[in-house]
Design a protein around this motif. Structure first.
Motif, mmCIF file in Angstrom:
data_model
loop_
_atom_site.group_PDB
_atom_site.id
_atom_site.type_symbol
_atom_site.label_atom_id
_atom_site.label_comp_id
_atom_site.label_asym_id
_atom_site.label_seq_id
_atom_site.Cartn_x
_atom_site.Cartn_y
_atom_site.Cartn_z
ATOM 1 N N ASP A 342 71.081 82.829 0.145
ATOM 2 C CA ASP A 342 71.607 81.767 -0.703
ATOM 3 C C ASP A 342 72.032 80.608 0.192
ATOM 4 O O ASP A 342 72.913 80.772 1.047
ATOM 5 C CB ASP A 342 72.795 82.284 -1.508
ATOM 6 C CG ASP A 342 73.453 81.206 -2.355
ATOM 7 O OD1 ASP A 342 72.832 80.139 -2.549
ATOM 8 O OD2 ASP A 342 74.590 81.421 -2.818
ATOM 9 N N ARG A 373 65.469 75.987 -1.350
ATOM 10 C CA ARG A 373 65.549 77.439 -1.468
ATOM 11 C C ARG A 373 64.221 78.096 -1.088
ATOM 12 O O ARG A 373 63.160 77.506 -1.277
ATOM 13 C CB ARG A 373 65.921 77.836 -2.899
ATOM 14 C CG ARG A 373 67.352 77.479 -3.263
ATOM 15 C CD ARG A 373 67.708 77.948 -4.664
ATOM 16 N NE ARG A 373 69.117 77.689 -4.944
ATOM 17 C CZ ARG A 373 70.104 78.513 -4.635
ATOM 18 N NH1 ARG A 373 69.843 79.665 -4.047
ATOM 19 N NH2 ARG A 373 71.357 78.207 -4.917
ATOM 20 N N CYS A 375 61.159 80.841 -1.641
ATOM 21 C CA CYS A 375 60.540 81.456 -2.820
ATOM 22 C C CYS A 375 59.589 82.549 -2.354
ATOM 23 O O CYS A 375 58.969 82.448 -1.301
ATOM 24 C CB CYS A 375 59.809 80.430 -3.682
ATOM 25 S SG CYS A 375 58.426 79.596 -2.896
ATOM 26 N N ASP A 413 61.939 74.653 -5.961
ATOM 27 C CA ASP A 413 62.660 73.984 -7.048
ATOM 28 C C ASP A 413 62.090 74.373 -8.400
ATOM 29 O O ASP A 413 62.833 74.565 -9.370
ATOM 30 C CB ASP A 413 62.591 72.468 -6.872
ATOM 31 C CG ASP A 413 63.442 71.971 -5.721
ATOM 32 O OD1 ASP A 413 64.472 72.608 -5.426
ATOM 33 O OD2 ASP A 413 63.078 70.959 -5.103
ATOM 34 N N ASP A 416 63.253 77.876 -9.100
ATOM 35 C CA ASP A 416 64.692 77.913 -9.319
ATOM 36 C C ASP A 416 65.060 77.348 -10.695
ATOM 37 O O ASP A 416 65.848 77.933 -11.439
ATOM 38 C CB ASP A 416 65.381 77.112 -8.214
ATOM 39 C CG ASP A 416 66.862 77.395 -8.115
ATOM 40 O OD1 ASP A 416 67.269 78.530 -8.400
ATOM 41 O OD2 ASP A 416 67.600 76.475 -7.738
#
Length: 465
Positions: A342, A373, A375, A413, A416
Motif C-alpha cells: 500500500d 499503485r 497491479c 489507476d 483501483d
C-alpha cells in the motif's frame, strides 16, 4: 469448403491490410507530442482524427474528453446482448518527442515501410497498438456474422501518457460510471521477443520522495566547528547507507508488509523464458548485477520492491577543496512497489524511518509525489486465460508465456478506480525502440495483434458470463 472462423479472420485482415496500414501512417504523421506545448494543437488533432476513425469503424459513440491538459478519446460499441460482459481497452495517442537530428534515418513523422517494418514515432508506442483494435473488431464481425461485438466494447485512449498522465486518475474518477467494465485490456505493452509470444500479468507501482536536510544556517568552517556540530551531508550519507542490509534487503520496518511470496509455479514460469543475462547487461549499460539475495534478475525486476537513490547532493561541488560543513543536503529516493504493498503505508514507514535517523541540530523536510499503485492479475483469472487463448490462435497454437513489467503506468489507476482486472495485450518487441530514434513496428506482429483481438471478444464474452 467455407472459411473456418480462423481462416475467415485472416482472409479479412489480408484483404484490408493495405488500407489499415495507410490509415495508421496518416495518424503517425500527426506529431502529437504531449510534452511540448508547441504541439498542443497536434495532440488535439490526433484525438479528433482517432475519434473520427473510430466512428468510421462502426463505434456508435466516439467522443473527445477534455482534461486540464491534453484530450482523451472515449468510444463505445454496445453488444446488444443484455448478458454480455463489458471490456474497456486502454492506450494512448500522444508520443515522445522526435527529430531527425536525434539519429533518425528518416523523418520521424513521415512513416516509411522498409523490409516489413513501419518506421515512425508512435508506430509501436502506442498508436500502432491502439489502432490494431479497429481492424480487429471489424474482422471479428466479419468472421462471426455479427453486427456488433460479442462484448460491450469501450475504448479510453489518453493524450498525456508520455507526460506522466497527470490528469488521468481524475478523469477516470470523474467518468467512472461511463468507464465501468468487467475487464480492462491494456494495449501499451509488448512481448518478450519476435519468437516468444508473451502476455504481461502485472506492473510495479512507484512512490518517490525528496528529503531536505538543514544544519547550520550557512556553510561554516570545518576546522573551527568540525567534529562538534552535525553535518547534514553526513546524515544524508548515513540514510543512504542504511537503506539496505548486506543482502540488499530494504531495512525500513513494514516495507514488505502485504507482499505474497512467489509460488513455485510462478518462479518456474519466469525461469522458462529464454533470458540471456549478458545481453540484458549490455542493454542495461551495466557491468554486473546486484540485488536482493535469493531472487533471480528477472524476479528482482518484476516481482520484488526496491528502494533506489535517484540523487544525492550537498556541500561544495566545484574544483579543488573547500573545507566547510555544508548548511544543507538533499536526497531523492524512489520505491518500486509490488502487489500487496500500500503506497500510503510505505510513505508512513519511510517518514518514520527517516525521522528516527535525524540527529539533534539537523532539521529535515520530506515530500512525497503522487504514487502509482502496483497491479497484478492472477494467472488463473478467466479473462487472462481468454487473452492467452486468443493470442495462441493468432500465433498458430504456439505456447504463450508470461512476463511482468518492472516499470509503472496508469493501468493501476483503472484497476483501483474501476475494480476490474487489468490484462495486457501487446505485440511490440524490444527492438522496436520505444522512445528512441528509428522507432518501428514489425508489420507481421502488428497483424498478429489484429488477429488476437478478432478472436478475443468472443472468448471473453463466454469466459466472463
Amino acid at each position: 469448403m467455407s472459411d473456418t472462423p480462423d481462416s475467415a479472420v485472416r482472409t479479412y485482415i489480408e484483404e484490408h491490410r493495405d488500407a489499415f496500414l495507410g490509415d495508421l501512417a496518416e495518424w503517425l504523421r500527426i506529431p502529437s507530442v504531449s510534452a511540448q506545448p508547441a504541439h498542443d494543437a497536434d495532440v488535439r488533432r490526433s484525438a479528433e482524427w482517432l475519434a473520427a476513425k473510430l466512428a468510421e469503424t462502426g463505434f456508435p459513440v466516439a467522443e473527445i474528453w477534455p482534461t486540464p491538459g491534453a484530450p482523451a478519446v472515449f468510444a463505445e460499441w454496445p453488444s446488444g446482448d443484455p448478458d454480455a460482459p463489458t471490456v474497456l481497452v486502454y492506450g494512448h495517442h500522444d508520443v515522445q518527442p522526435a527529430a531527425r537530428e536525434d539519429g533518425w534515418h528518416t523523418e520521424p513523422f513521415e512513416p516509411q515501410i522498409v523490409d516489413g517494418r513501419m518506421y515512425g514515432r508512435g508506430a509501436a508506442d502506442d498508436k500502432g497498438q491502439v489502432f490494431f483494435h479497429t481492424l480487429g473488431v471489424r474482422a471479428h464481425l466479419a468472421a462471426t456474422g455479427r453486427t456488433a461485438p460479442a462484448v460491450n466494447l469501450k475504448l479510453l485512449i489518453e493524450g498525456e501518457e508520455e507526460s506522466g498522465s497527470p490528469n488521468f486518475r481524475a478523469l477516470v474518477e470523474s467518468r467512472a460510471a461511463r468507464l465501468a467494465a468487467d475487464a480492462v485490456i491494456v494495449s501499451d505493452t509488448g512481448m518478450w521477443s519476435e519468437t516468444t509470444p508473451t502476455v504481461c500479468t502485472g506492473m510495479r507501482g512507484v512512490a518517490d520522495c525528496e528529503i531536505s536536510l538543514y544544519g547550520p544556517d550557512q556553510d561554516i568552517h570545518s576546522g573551527s566547528f568540525g567534529g562538534a556540530v552535525p553535518n547534514p551531508a553526513t546524515v544524508a550519507a548515513r540514510i543512504v547507507a542504511a537503506l539496505h542490509d548486506a543482502d540488499e534487503h530494504v531495512t525500513i520496518p513494514g516495507f514488505y508488509d502485504g507482499i505474497a511470496p512467489l509460488t513455485d509455479a510462478e518462479r518456474e514460469l519466469i525461469a522458462e523464458l529464454p533470458f540471456d543475462e549478458a545481453s540484458w547487461l549490455t542493454t542495461a549499460k551495466s557491468y554486473g548485477t546486484l540485488g536482493e539475495a535469493g531472487f533471480s534478475t528477472l524476479e528482482r525486476v518484476w516481482t520484488r520492491p526496491t528502494a533506489e537513490v535517484n540523487g544525492i547532493g550537498g556541500g561544495y561541488q566545484g574544483p579543488g577543496g573547500k573545507t566547510i560543513i555544508p548548511s544543507s543536503a538533499q536526497l531523492k529516493l524512489s520505491f518500486r512497489l509490488v502487489a500487496g504493498q500500500d503506497p500510503d503505508h510505505v510513505e508512513k514507514a519511510v517518514r518514520q524511518w527517516v525521522a528516527e535517523r535525524i540527529p539533534a541540530g539537523v532539521r529535515h523536510e520530506i515530500a512525497f509525489g503522487a504514487a502509482t499503485r502496483p497491479c497484478l492479475t492472477s494467472l488463473d483469472h478467466p479473462a487472462l486465460q481468454s487473452v492467452v487463448r486468443a493470442m495462441s490462435r493468432a500465433f498458430d497454437g504456439q505456447k504463450i508465456r508470461f512476463t511482468r513489467e518492472g516499470g509503472s503506468g496508469p493501468a493501476a489507476d483503472l484497476q483501483d478506480v474501476l475494480g476490474a482486472p487489468v490484462l495486457f495485450l501487446g505485440v511490440s518487441v524490444p527492438s522496436d525502440g520505444w522512445h528512441a530514434p528509428n522507432e518501428k513496428v514489425e508489420l507481421d506482429l502488428l497483424l498478429k495483434g489484429v488477429e488476437t483481438t478478432a478472436h478475443l471478444w468472443g472468448d471473453l464474452a463466454a469466459a466472463l458470463r
